[in-house]
Design an enzyme around this catalytic site. Sequence first.
Site, PDB file in Angstrom:
ATOM      1  N   LYS A 226      18.395  46.452  60.210  1.00 53.40           N
ATOM      2  CA  LYS A 226      17.836  46.221  58.947  1.00 53.40           C
ATOM      3  C   LYS A 226      18.296  44.460  58.496  1.00 53.40           C
ATOM      4  O   LYS A 226      19.490  44.155  58.824  1.00 53.40           O
ATOM      5  CB  LYS A 226      17.924  47.327  57.767  1.00 53.40           C
ATOM      6  CG  LYS A 226      16.967  48.349  58.210  1.00 53.40           C
ATOM      7  CD  LYS A 226      16.714  49.326  57.162  1.00 53.40           C
ATOM      8  CE  LYS A 226      15.688  50.145  57.535  1.00 53.40           C
ATOM      9  NZ  LYS A 226      15.374  51.394  56.732  1.00 53.40           N
ATOM     10  N   ARG A 266      18.845  57.106  62.360  1.00 53.88           N
ATOM     11  CA  ARG A 266      17.274  56.820  63.126  1.00 53.88           C
ATOM     12  C   ARG A 266      17.648  55.346  63.575  1.00 53.88           C
ATOM     13  O   ARG A 266      17.865  54.337  63.007  1.00 53.88           O
ATOM     14  CB  ARG A 266      16.294  56.760  61.849  1.00 53.88           C
ATOM     15  CG  ARG A 266      14.861  56.183  62.383  1.00 53.88           C
ATOM     16  CD  ARG A 266      14.074  56.332  61.185  1.00 53.88           C
ATOM     17  NE  ARG A 266      12.534  55.893  61.433  1.00 53.88           N
ATOM     18  CZ  ARG A 266      12.162  54.644  61.604  1.00 53.88           C
ATOM     19  NH1 ARG A 266      13.030  53.620  61.229  1.00 53.88           N
ATOM     20  NH2 ARG A 266      10.896  54.727  61.789  1.00 53.88           N
TER      21      ARG A 266
END
Length: 295
Positions: A226, A266
């Site tokens: 991210k 994840r």
Amino acid sequence: MSTLRGRFGPVGLPEWGRCAVMGVVNVTPDSFSDGGRWFDTEVAVKRGLDLVAGGADLVDVGGESTRPGAARVDEAEELRRVVPVVRGLAEEGVVVSVDTMRASVAEAAVAAGARLVNDVSGGLADPAMVPAVAAAGVPFVVMHWRGFSAGMNSRAVYGDVLGEVVAELRQRLDAVVAGGVDPGRIVVDPGLGFAKNAEHDLALVAGLGRFRRELGLPVLVAASRKRFLGRVLAGGSEEVPPARERDAATAAVSTLAAREGAWAVRVHEVRASADAVRVVQAVREAAAAGTEGCG
């Protein structure tokens, strides 16, 4: 079937005895991380199997990009992308999660073999989602969410990001439970990168233990590749490393998450994170053995 147990109650998935690793298969042409690489059904199923071979405990299949600014895909297209991949992986014995904000997709995926519904909107995007999950009796990931991708960046305004995210998640959890979902089958996700800037994300990672303590539920941490990791790696430079160069940083967050007792992480590339969570567990067991030996 064994279940995760403890003070969280049965989550309804196999018991791994440590922080689990959820591998990601994006069946989309526009994912921020790997857009288009796994868009074909056969290729996507192979990718899921490769993730399991690399150490993933379960595989999260999604057919709609939720990157900032992404436009929504229509229902028929999402179903076309997701269901065959879920079915193909489930038939190979893979524990499959479906990443969707639509009740119809969740229902079709569960019918095809998915065993967990991962909704980044926590049931807010589709009023039919909570009743559908309740009826299916499957585990449900409830993420902190303030709105769709197209406008999420404008909602990244907080006075106390950790306190506000915990409070907003608690409010959402109350609604989900009131809608019929078994609280013993709920997993929470702080929503890193969703209506948050890099400083917000880092504060949430630093406070991961608070989610488990105050909400009393398993926590999924989805930091993989991210933007906030790119900002950290850039070190103040304007040249932020691309998503595929953030896997080592992702594994660092996986280590931190496992140490804080996260239920799962994840990730897009599983090997480093799979190694990290296993080392954390081994150190935890060694510490426990040492304590017992001192008695």
